[in-house]
Design a protein around this motif. Structure first.
Motif, PDB file in Angstrom:
ATOM      1  N   ARG A  79     -45.280 -49.379  34.195  1.00  0.00           N
ATOM      2  CA  ARG A  79     -45.949 -48.260  34.595  1.00  0.00           C
ATOM      3  C   ARG A  79     -44.827 -47.778  35.814  1.00  0.00           C
ATOM      4  O   ARG A  79     -44.617 -46.575  35.799  1.00  0.00           O
ATOM      5  N   GLU A  80     -44.271 -48.540  36.351  1.00  0.00           N
ATOM      6  CA  GLU A  80     -43.235 -48.445  37.741  1.00  0.00           C
ATOM      7  C   GLU A  80     -41.853 -47.406  37.333  1.00  0.00           C
ATOM      8  O   GLU A  80     -41.799 -46.505  37.653  1.00  0.00           O
ATOM      9  N   LEU A  81     -41.489 -48.095  35.965  1.00  0.00           N
ATOM     10  CA  LEU A  81     -40.353 -47.456  35.320  1.00  0.00           C
ATOM     11  C   LEU A  81     -40.702 -45.977  34.698  1.00  0.00           C
ATOM     12  O   LEU A  81     -39.806 -44.943  34.913  1.00  0.00           O
ATOM     13  N   ALA A  82     -41.961 -45.907  34.214  1.00  0.00           N
ATOM     14  CA  ALA A  82     -42.273 -44.584  33.723  1.00  0.00           C
ATOM     15  C   ALA A  82     -42.534 -43.687  34.696  1.00  0.00           C
ATOM     16  O   ALA A  82     -42.112 -42.377  34.590  1.00  0.00           O
ATOM     17  N   ALA A  83     -43.218 -44.059  36.070  1.00  0.00           N
ATOM     18  CA  ALA A  83     -43.344 -43.115  37.054  1.00  0.00           C
ATOM     19  C   ALA A  83     -41.994 -42.739  37.637  1.00  0.00           C
ATOM     20  O   ALA A  83     -41.794 -41.583  38.188  1.00  0.00           O
ATOM     21  N   GLN A  84     -40.988 -43.678  37.488  1.00  0.00           N
ATOM     22  CA  GLN A  84     -39.569 -43.261  38.194  1.00  0.00           C
ATOM     23  C   GLN A  84     -39.224 -42.274  37.170  1.00  0.00           C
ATOM     24  O   GLN A  84     -38.260 -41.408  37.409  1.00  0.00           O
ATOM     25  N   VAL A  85     -39.279 -42.301  35.841  1.00  0.00           N
ATOM     26  CA  VAL A  85     -38.463 -41.437  34.905  1.00  0.00           C
ATOM     27  C   VAL A  85     -39.230 -40.161  35.321  1.00  0.00           C
ATOM     28  O   VAL A  85     -38.469 -38.906  35.224  1.00  0.00           O
ATOM     29  N   ALA A  86     -40.526 -39.946  35.519  1.00  0.00           N
ATOM     30  CA  ALA A  86     -41.177 -38.653  35.698  1.00  0.00           C
ATOM     31  C   ALA A  86     -40.681 -38.218  36.870  1.00  0.00           C
ATOM     32  O   ALA A  86     -40.367 -36.907  36.992  1.00  0.00           O
ATOM     33  N   GLY A 124     -51.262 -47.095  32.376  1.00  0.00           N
ATOM     34  CA  GLY A 124     -52.464 -47.749  32.642  1.00  0.00           C
ATOM     35  C   GLY A 124     -53.044 -47.598  33.985  1.00  0.00           C
ATOM     36  O   GLY A 124     -52.208 -47.358  34.989  1.00  0.00           O
ATOM     37  N   GLY A 125     -54.207 -47.725  34.184  1.00  0.00           N
ATOM     38  CA  GLY A 125     -54.772 -47.913  35.575  1.00  0.00           C
ATOM     39  C   GLY A 125     -54.961 -46.375  36.338  1.00  0.00           C
ATOM     40  O   GLY A 125     -55.394 -46.458  37.370  1.00  0.00           O
ATOM     41  N   VAL A 126     -55.089 -45.409  35.307  1.00  0.00           N
ATOM     42  CA  VAL A 126     -55.392 -44.087  35.774  1.00  0.00           C
ATOM     43  C   VAL A 126     -56.309 -43.577  34.821  1.00  0.00           C
ATOM     44  O   VAL A 126     -56.434 -43.950  33.504  1.00  0.00           O
ATOM     45  N   SER A 127     -57.125 -42.618  35.305  1.00  0.00           N
ATOM     46  CA  SER A 127     -58.367 -42.123  34.358  1.00  0.00           C
ATOM     47  C   SER A 127     -57.572 -41.494  33.156  1.00  0.00           C
ATOM     48  O   SER A 127     -56.629 -40.615  33.297  1.00  0.00           O
ATOM     49  N   PHE A 128     -58.527 -41.771  31.894  1.00  0.00           N
ATOM     50  CA  PHE A 128     -58.174 -41.105  30.675  1.00  0.00           C
ATOM     51  C   PHE A 128     -58.410 -39.580  30.912  1.00  0.00           C
ATOM     52  O   PHE A 128     -57.799 -38.685  30.259  1.00  0.00           O
ATOM     53  N   LYS A 129     -59.445 -39.074  31.568  1.00  0.00           N
ATOM     54  CA  LYS A 129     -59.948 -37.781  31.767  1.00  0.00           C
ATOM     55  C   LYS A 129     -58.919 -36.911  32.290  1.00  0.00           C
ATOM     56  O   LYS A 129     -58.356 -35.835  31.808  1.00  0.00           O
ATOM     57  N   GLU A 130     -58.163 -37.351  33.112  1.00  0.00           N
ATOM     58  CA  GLU A 130     -57.080 -36.444  33.796  1.00  0.00           C
ATOM     59  C   GLU A 130     -55.782 -36.341  33.051  1.00  0.00           C
ATOM     60  O   GLU A 130     -55.197 -35.286  32.762  1.00  0.00           O
ATOM     61  N   SER A 184     -52.925 -48.114  42.245  1.00  0.00           N
ATOM     62  CA  SER A 184     -52.979 -47.497  43.402  1.00  0.00           C
ATOM     63  C   SER A 184     -52.300 -48.394  44.551  1.00  0.00           C
ATOM     64  O   SER A 184     -51.616 -47.874  45.281  1.00  0.00           O
ATOM     65  N   GLN A 185     -52.552 -49.383  44.175  1.00  0.00           N
ATOM     66  CA  GLN A 185     -52.038 -50.486  45.384  1.00  0.00           C
ATOM     67  C   GLN A 185     -50.499 -50.602  45.123  1.00  0.00           C
ATOM     68  O   GLN A 185     -49.826 -50.844  45.981  1.00  0.00           O
ATOM     69  N   ARG A 186     -50.365 -50.975  43.822  1.00  0.00           N
ATOM     70  CA  ARG A 186     -48.861 -50.985  43.388  1.00  0.00           C
ATOM     71  C   ARG A 186     -47.816 -49.730  43.720  1.00  0.00           C
ATOM     72  O   ARG A 186     -46.727 -49.867  44.339  1.00  0.00           O
ATOM     73  N   THR A 187     -48.492 -48.535  43.727  1.00  0.00           N
ATOM     74  CA  THR A 187     -47.965 -47.328  43.958  1.00  0.00           C
ATOM     75  C   THR A 187     -47.658 -47.578  45.383  1.00  0.00           C
ATOM     76  O   THR A 187     -46.584 -46.824  46.138  1.00  0.00           O
ATOM     77  N   ARG A 188     -48.659 -47.759  46.354  1.00  0.00           N
ATOM     78  CA  ARG A 188     -48.309 -47.660  47.872  1.00  0.00           C
ATOM     79  C   ARG A 188     -47.435 -48.797  48.431  1.00  0.00           C
ATOM     80  O   ARG A 188     -46.842 -48.457  49.318  1.00  0.00           O
ATOM     81  N   THR A 189     -47.435 -49.722  47.617  1.00  0.00           N
ATOM     82  CA  THR A 189     -46.563 -50.847  47.849  1.00  0.00           C
ATOM     83  C   THR A 189     -45.083 -50.397  47.834  1.00  0.00           C
ATOM     84  O   THR A 189     -44.020 -50.371  48.523  1.00  0.00           O
ATOM     85  N   LEU A 190     -44.880 -49.794  46.617  1.00  0.00           N
ATOM     86  CA  LEU A 190     -43.605 -49.357  46.256  1.00  0.00           C
ATOM     87  C   LEU A 190     -43.239 -48.122  47.022  1.00  0.00           C
ATOM     88  O   LEU A 190     -41.850 -48.074  47.594  1.00  0.00           O
TER      89      LEU A 190
END
Length: 508
Positions: free
Chosen positions: A83-90, A109-115, A289-295
């Protein structure tokens, strides 16, 4: 020297690159961008931290600048292992495409399917995803991959380690055969090579460094550590880690601490916080969300120590990491290269220090064999090869040792005590002999009791006679007998009357 202006990129992309402060491409960028712009498949092999992300984002944005995406049919696909690498590419796409009207969606993963479904329904030019979440959307009928023109596989060797290769092969089968494939990896394992031979068509191979090499501007070292006792290894090892951090002093502005197991990540982070170090954990079991805040806190300088599993070893671009501490020797030698690649980035100097316990020495040999260099041995900051033993309370003595000493004292008083133990006190020896005599005398006491009731003809047995002599003529009667019907049971101190009779010869 090659510059970005020589690479035939879209002018709007060049403008974004210049605004980001870059003028010259890295070797992997200079080698991969031209064939990618020509529409060829690219196989890029380079160590981590060399700028592989821009090697595919810049040509992709240039090619996608013309055209429009249709609902549920992305025009390009980027697969990332975490997830972290995908977010960094984004984030990289946001940086380099800000002057180009492109839409993107991040499927992790860890994010709502609906959004995520809402974004896909509108149509996206760039779809960045982890393999598992991508297939989830596809199986729910929310995604069609027939219009993918460019497909990127980033950190392919990490995909192999995480068991994603079957998913990757399936996703390749869902995309058009005419797609362009950009395939990047730090190492080329046999399984990775098989995939490239199967799914890439005459790729341009760009290899800018020997496979699995470490950056020359990273100072490496390893502390060989042996615990005083097996059950103390964890606590003493954490003590060594704190001593190493303290020894680095102000040079250690921030650091990533890698552990092999998720449970150790939590324990080490909690221990560091207990002793006043600013630390937080990050691993796959934590909420997104916790992983994102920590990073974000670590990137922003609000957090000094990031304790991580290998989920953070690949692709995380935090430019100013001064140190990497390997709390464990990695089980896979390739992971060592990626872990220490988090420091010494963009030409900066870095430091990587590892702690090795005896059972990890074989893994250390594998690492040194892979990087083709011996890692310098460092002195333990606590002195010696182990930490000083903490004072042991009396109730902490191992039970097995006390049992062992007791058995030796009872069964064989002359036996040696275990090393480091005091000899058994001398008072214990008579104790064991008394028990032995009591056991041996039991038949004699019983015989003595029987002798007291024995008939006269057996009264002269030596054993009974010795017993009564030693007891001073116990039970004598009023006439010097035994006290039992005046029967003679022994001479004792009294001479019977018939003994004194004269046997003189009678006159004839």
């Amino acid at each position: 020297m090659t510059k970005f202006t020589d690479l035939k990129l879209n002018p709007k992309v060049l403008k974004a690159v210049q605004e980001a402060g870059y003028e010259s491409p890295t070797p992997i960028q200079a080698g991969a961008i031209p064939p990618a712009l020509e529409g060829r498949d690219v196989l890029g092999i380079a160590q981590t931290g060399t700028g592989k992300t821009a090697s595919f984002t810049l040509p992709m944005i240039t090619q996608l600048a013309r055209g429009r995406a249709r609902a549920r049919m992305p025009r390009s696909l980027v697969l990332c292992p975490t997830r972290e690498l995908a977010a960094q590419v984004a984030e990289n796409f946001d940086t380099y495409s800000k002057h180009v009207k492109l839409t993107k969606a991040l499927l992790i993963g860890g994010v709502s399917f609906k959004e995520q479904d809402t974004l896909i329904d509108k149509g996206v030019d760039v779809l960045i995803a982890t393999p598992g979440r991508l297939l989830d959307h596809f199986e729910r009928g929310k995604l069609i991959l027939n219009d993918v023109k460019v497909m990127v596989v980033d950190e392919a060797d990490r995909m192999l380690d995480m068991g994603f290769i079957p998913d990757i092969e399936r996703i390749f089968g869902l995309t058009p055969f005419t797609r362009q494939t950009l395939f990047f990896s730090a190492t080329m394992a046999p399984e990775i090579e098989r995939i490239t031979n199967t799914f890439l068509s005459n790729p341009a191979r760009v290899e800018v460094a020997r496979q699995a090499t470490t950056s020359e501007n990273i100072t490496q070292g390893v502390v060989m550590f042996k615990a005083s006792r097996k059950d103390r290894e964890g606590s003493e090892k954490r003590k060594v880690l704190r001593a190493i951090i303290d020894a680095e002093g102000e040079k250690c502005t921030n650091a990533i601490i890698f552990c092999n197991r998720k449970t150790d990540v939590d324990v080490v982070a909690k221990s560091l916080k207990k002793y006043g170090y600013d630390a937080a954990p990050i691993h796959g079991d934590l909420d997104q969300s916790q992983r994102t805040r920590t990073l974000d806190g670590f990137r922003g300088g609000d957090l000094r120590f990031l304790v991580a599993s290998d989920v953070a070893a690949r692709g995380l671009d935090v430019p100013a990491v001064s140190h990497v501490f390997n709390f464990d020797v990695p089980s896979h030698a390739e992971d060592y290269v990626h872990r220490i690649g988090r420091t010494g980035r963009a030409g900066r100097d870095g430091t990587a220090i590892m702690i090795c316990v005896p059972r990890d020495e074989r893994n250390l040999e594998d690492v040194e064999r892979l990087v083709q260099n011996a890692i310098p041995r460092l002195d333990n900051p606590l002195g010696g090869n182990k930490t000083e033993d903490a004072p042991m309370q009396a109730d902490e003595k191992p039970k097995s040792r006390s049992r062992s000493r007791k058995v030796k004292t009872d069964e064989d008083p002359a036996a040696e005590t275990a090393p480091g133990e005091e000899a058994a006190p001398q008072e214990d020896k008579p104790k064991s002999r008394r028990r032995s005599r009591k056991k041996d005398d039991a038949p004699a006491v019983e015989a003595d009791a029987q002798q007291a009731d024995a008939p006269v003809e057996q009264a002269d047995k030596p054993r009974g006679e010795d017993k009564r002599r030693s007891r001073g003529g116990r039970g004598r009667g009023r006439d010097g007998g035994s006290g039992r019907d005046n029967k003679v049971v022994g001479l004792g101190d009294h001479t019977p009357e018939f003994i004194g009779l004269s046997f003189a010869e009678r006159p004839s």
